[in-house]
Design a protein around this motif. Structure first.
Motif, PDB file in Angstrom:
ATOM      1  N   HIS A 207      52.228  -5.692  85.197  1.00  0.00           N
ATOM      2  CA  HIS A 207      51.021  -6.454  84.902  1.00  0.00           C
ATOM      3  C   HIS A 207      49.848  -5.946  85.739  1.00  0.00           C
ATOM      4  O   HIS A 207      49.974  -5.753  86.943  1.00  0.00           O
ATOM      5  CB  HIS A 207      51.262  -7.939  85.184  1.00  0.00           C
ATOM      6  CG  HIS A 207      52.354  -8.533  84.341  1.00  0.00           C
ATOM      7  ND1 HIS A 207      52.145  -8.955  83.050  1.00  0.00           N
ATOM      8  CD2 HIS A 207      53.666  -8.771  84.606  1.00  0.00           C
ATOM      9  CE1 HIS A 207      53.271  -9.426  82.552  1.00  0.00           C
ATOM     10  NE2 HIS A 207      54.198  -9.330  83.471  1.00  0.00           N
ATOM     11  N   ARG A 209      46.596  -5.952  87.889  1.00  0.00           N
ATOM     12  CA  ARG A 209      46.029  -6.914  88.826  1.00  0.00           C
ATOM     13  C   ARG A 209      45.095  -6.211  89.793  1.00  0.00           C
ATOM     14  O   ARG A 209      45.215  -5.004  90.056  1.00  0.00           O
ATOM     15  CB  ARG A 209      47.122  -7.649  89.602  1.00  0.00           C
ATOM     16  CG  ARG A 209      47.984  -6.782  90.499  1.00  0.00           C
ATOM     17  CD  ARG A 209      48.991  -7.664  91.223  1.00  0.00           C
ATOM     18  NE  ARG A 209      49.952  -6.918  92.005  1.00  0.00           N
ATOM     19  CZ  ARG A 209      49.771  -6.544  93.265  1.00  0.00           C
ATOM     20  NH1 ARG A 209      48.626  -6.819  93.872  1.00  0.00           N
ATOM     21  NH2 ARG A 209      50.703  -5.880  93.898  1.00  0.00           N
ATOM     22  N   ARG A 244      53.304 -19.326  86.847  1.00  0.00           N
ATOM     23  CA  ARG A 244      53.180 -18.569  85.599  1.00  0.00           C
ATOM     24  C   ARG A 244      52.210 -19.283  84.657  1.00  0.00           C
ATOM     25  O   ARG A 244      52.088 -20.508  84.672  1.00  0.00           O
ATOM     26  CB  ARG A 244      54.547 -18.434  84.911  1.00  0.00           C
ATOM     27  CG  ARG A 244      55.541 -17.596  85.706  1.00  0.00           C
ATOM     28  CD  ARG A 244      56.865 -17.475  84.947  1.00  0.00           C
ATOM     29  NE  ARG A 244      57.810 -16.624  85.662  1.00  0.00           N
ATOM     30  CZ  ARG A 244      58.680 -17.064  86.581  1.00  0.00           C
ATOM     31  NH1 ARG A 244      58.730 -18.374  86.855  1.00  0.00           N
ATOM     32  NH2 ARG A 244      59.493 -16.237  87.196  1.00  0.00           N
ATOM     33  N   THR A 245      51.570 -18.508  83.795  1.00  0.00           N
ATOM     34  CA  THR A 245      50.586 -19.076  82.877  1.00  0.00           C
ATOM     35  C   THR A 245      51.203 -20.130  81.970  1.00  0.00           C
ATOM     36  O   THR A 245      50.615 -21.180  81.726  1.00  0.00           O
ATOM     37  CB  THR A 245      49.951 -17.966  82.017  1.00  0.00           C
ATOM     38  OG1 THR A 245      49.469 -16.924  82.855  1.00  0.00           O
ATOM     39  CG2 THR A 245      48.784 -18.519  81.212  1.00  0.00           C
ATOM     40  N   GLU A 313      47.829 -19.171  75.605  1.00  0.00           N
ATOM     41  CA  GLU A 313      47.762 -18.083  76.586  1.00  0.00           C
ATOM     42  C   GLU A 313      46.571 -17.182  76.293  1.00  0.00           C
ATOM     43  O   GLU A 313      45.936 -16.651  77.205  1.00  0.00           O
ATOM     44  CB  GLU A 313      49.063 -17.278  76.560  1.00  0.00           C
ATOM     45  CG  GLU A 313      49.130 -16.205  77.627  1.00  0.00           C
ATOM     46  CD  GLU A 313      50.490 -15.527  77.702  1.00  0.00           C
ATOM     47  OE1 GLU A 313      50.684 -14.690  78.588  1.00  0.00           O
ATOM     48  OE2 GLU A 313      51.352 -15.856  76.866  1.00  0.00           O
ATOM     49  N   THR A 330      45.462  -9.902  84.868  1.00  0.00           N
ATOM     50  CA  THR A 330      46.120 -10.792  83.917  1.00  0.00           C
ATOM     51  C   THR A 330      46.446 -12.099  84.625  1.00  0.00           C
ATOM     52  O   THR A 330      46.338 -12.200  85.855  1.00  0.00           O
ATOM     53  CB  THR A 330      47.433 -10.171  83.400  1.00  0.00           C
ATOM     54  OG1 THR A 330      48.338 -10.030  84.510  1.00  0.00           O
ATOM     55  CG2 THR A 330      47.187  -8.824  82.749  1.00  0.00           C
ATOM     56  N   HIS A 332      49.367 -13.191  85.046  1.00  0.00           N
ATOM     57  CA  HIS A 332      50.506 -12.862  85.899  1.00  0.00           C
ATOM     58  C   HIS A 332      50.060 -12.136  87.163  1.00  0.00           C
ATOM     59  O   HIS A 332      50.771 -12.134  88.180  1.00  0.00           O
ATOM     60  CB  HIS A 332      51.500 -11.997  85.132  1.00  0.00           C
ATOM     61  CG  HIS A 332      52.891 -12.027  85.688  1.00  0.00           C
ATOM     62  ND1 HIS A 332      53.831 -12.963  85.310  1.00  0.00           N
ATOM     63  CD2 HIS A 332      53.491 -11.255  86.621  1.00  0.00           C
ATOM     64  CE1 HIS A 332      54.952 -12.755  85.964  1.00  0.00           C
ATOM     65  NE2 HIS A 332      54.782 -11.721  86.772  1.00  0.00           N
ATOM     66  N   ARG A 335      50.141 -13.830  90.569  1.00  0.00           N
ATOM     67  CA  ARG A 335      51.437 -13.893  91.233  1.00  0.00           C
ATOM     68  C   ARG A 335      51.694 -12.631  92.053  1.00  0.00           C
ATOM     69  O   ARG A 335      52.147 -12.698  93.196  1.00  0.00           O
ATOM     70  CB  ARG A 335      52.543 -14.086  90.196  1.00  0.00           C
ATOM     71  CG  ARG A 335      52.480 -15.426  89.502  1.00  0.00           C
ATOM     72  CD  ARG A 335      53.400 -15.507  88.282  1.00  0.00           C
ATOM     73  NE  ARG A 335      54.782 -15.220  88.576  1.00  0.00           N
ATOM     74  CZ  ARG A 335      55.613 -16.080  89.163  1.00  0.00           C
ATOM     75  NH1 ARG A 335      55.186 -17.268  89.531  1.00  0.00           N
ATOM     76  NH2 ARG A 335      56.885 -15.747  89.373  1.00  0.00           N
TER      77      ARG A 335
END
Length: 412
Positions: A207, A209, A244-245, A313, A330, A332, A335
């Motif tokens: 993901h 980030r 989490r989303t 989402e 994203t 995610h 996290r």
């Protein structure tokens, strides 16, 4: 040019229409609607089988809708690709009048049985894939006639879209449905066994980030976001809690323990199918109080009053794109950012992993239950929330090299 429902409803026999010469209207892809002199309307699929042009009446309108006719037309193409004459298949299906042994009948029972026992997001994901990828290919077939090549063709079709993980899920779902048929005594073997080995290896996609140095700019952009207020507050919630989303989207008011300041997520909403505890820092409690005062929903926290259901989402993905983070961040990603930063600042690894609710377990973390290290995690989450606030205020350099790390060492 494709037909539309409103256009079809207006169609009437023309002056040139006769009992032996109906009016014919094309929807494209060799699907046509015949309007007879009596006014009845029937769907006809034109196709070529063994070099011969043939036509097959597939249903009457409006009993068979435009969408259903298009789907059946695609099924006919699938039969031809498998070397089956659609006319012969129609006769076989008519012999199985009650339809109890069609794959679709079995699949519907399987999905209905699972619905009450799995997370809503999981059910929606699996059922949507069934409707999109599996049912059009084999749903209409008798389960005794479905072969391994039929099922592998489904996986290969999905794989061709670049969705390798989804291709595997399609074959696994088909296999689970066949297991149900075996349990019911309808068949004795599972044609989906071992088929995933014929697909390409799944490549894990990391993901996107941002880095911790880019965090202050992201927080400023979130604060300046002019879209839906609850999407904006949702981003702040993810910043503070790094859940989490999908956990955020389906959060319910009844899951919040206001006295303990903990969000108790039930097992059926978690990826690992076990309960999860999220300590709520004062900043998070303030967000919840602000949302509660809006009175949008008595059930869901992040409730979209426009659609009358929790935010999708896509709402969060689109918001990040509008802020200029397409390909860079994203949901995610919050996290990953939290995990990296907390580990760099030497917070306890086991506490970080527990708070992330990671599915990968080792011999040590397997022994922990959901409340393990909860006092430590509560303090860690408060320090993390303060870190987010300091980053927003532009104090990130001091935080990274100063107080934040000192607090981690004190907790340890």
């Amino acid at each position: 040019m494709s037909l539309t429902d409103s256009q079809i409803k207006r169609l009437k026999p023309t002056d040139t229409c006769t009992p032996s010469r109906p009016d014919k209207y094309s929807d494209g892809n060799n699907l046509r609607l015949w309007v007879r002199s009596t006014g009845s309307k029937v769907w006809v699929s034109d196709y070529q089988y063994e070099t011969k042009r043939q036509s097959l009446t597939i249903g009457k309108y409006p009993a068979m809708s435009l969408a259903d006719a298009r789907q059946r037309n695609q099924q006919i193409k699938g039969l031809i690709a498998q070397g089956i004459n659609p006319k012969h298949d129609k006769k076989r299906q008519q012999a199985d009048i009650d339809g109890t042994k069609t794959f679709d009948a079995l699949a519907q029972r399987w999905h209905d049985d699972r619905k009450a026992h799995i997370a809503p997001t999981t059910y929606s994901r699996d059922y949507s894939q069934y409707q999109r990828d599996i049912k059009p290919a084999i749903g209409y077939l008798n389960i005794e006639d479905i072969t391994a090549p039929n099922i592998l063709a489904i996986g290969k079709t999905v794989e061709a879209r670049g969705a390798t993980d989804m291709a595997r899920r399609a074959i696994r779902q088909t296999g689970q449905i066949f297991k149900q048929a075996i349990r019911e005594g309808l068949i004795t073997h599972n044609p989906a066994n071992d088929l995933t080995e014929a697909l390409q290896p799944h490549k894990v996609k990391h993901h996107s980030r941002i880095t911790s140095q880019q965090l202050p700019k992201l927080l400023k952009d979130i604060d300046a976001y002019g879209g839906d207020l609850l999407v904006k507050l949702g981003f702040w919630f993810m910043c503070y809690t790094f859940v989490r989303t999908q956990e955020l989207r389906f959060m319910e008011w009844s899951e919040i323990d206001y006295k303990a300041k903990v969000w108790r997520i039930p097992a059926n909403k978690m990826k690992m199918d076990r309960p999860h505890l999220v300590p709520l820092a004062p900043q998070v409690m303030a967000i919840l109080e602000r949302i509660k005062a809006l009175g949008f929903s008595d059930q869901y926290v992040f409730f979209n009053i426009s659609t009358r259901k929790p935010y999708s989402e896509n709402a969060f993905i689109t918001a990040l794109w509008r802020m200029g983070y397409k390909g860079r961040m994203t949901g995610h990603g919050f996290r990953g950012l939290a995990s990296t930063t907390l580990h760099e600042q030497e917070f306890m690894h086991e506490a970080i992993e527990l708070q992330l609710a990671h599915e990968k377990e080792n011999k040590i973390s397997k022994a922990y239950n959901g409340a393990q290290h909860l006092p430590y995690r509560t303090d860690m989450m408060r320090q993390w929330a303060n870190y987010i606030d300091d980053a927003y205020a532009g104090k990130i350099d001091n935080v990274i090299h100063g107080n934040f790390k000192q607090q981690a060492q004190k907790l340890s």
